[in-house]
Design a protein around this motif. Structure first.
Motif: not given
Length: 125
Positions: A11, A15, A48, A58-59, A62-63, A76-77, A80
């Motif tokens: 993590y 992040i 992830v 990828s982030q 996810a966001f 968090n994403h 990241a």
């Protein structure tokens, strides 16, 4: 059985910190069912950061997904994604795309998520 420090390091690398909710879940999981917790974290880590996509992409995906779900994990994403080289403009572009699929709630929520991601990222500098 994975060690908490090993999971936490994943993590922190992604992040810059381990969110409190994740920290609590992992600690309890390692105490009660370390086998499941290890498998869950390995699966989460694999999903992830798929090999077919760079980390920034990828982030950002996810966001956007989390914006559509109005999930606070978007912060968090977003953080990241910033750590992986995304810009504030790219986060905003993803928010505009989320608007197409979730409407005004997603783009309104995005303001909070982008501000939170930028704040978390800037605290790491």
């Amino acid at each position: 059985m994975p060690a908490f420090a090993d999971i936490e390091a994943i993590y922190v690398k992604l992040i810059g910190y381990m969110p409190g909710r994740m920290k609590d879940r992992v600690k309890r999981g390692l105490r009660i069912d370390p086998e499941f917790t290890g498998m869950l974290e390995a699966l989460r880590d694999h999903a992830v950061a798929p090999k077919a996509l760079d980390l920034k992409t990828s982030q950002l995906i996810a966001f956007g997904i989390l914006l559509n779900n109005l999930s606070h994990a978007a912060v968090n994403h977003g953080c990241a994604a910033l750590r992986a080289g995304a810009s504030e403009e790219e986060l905003h572009a993803v928010a505009q795309m989320a608007f197409l699929f979730r409407g005004l709630p997603a783009v309104n929520f995005a303001e909070e998520a982008i501000a939170g991601a930028l704040d978390a990222y800037n605290k790491q500098k």
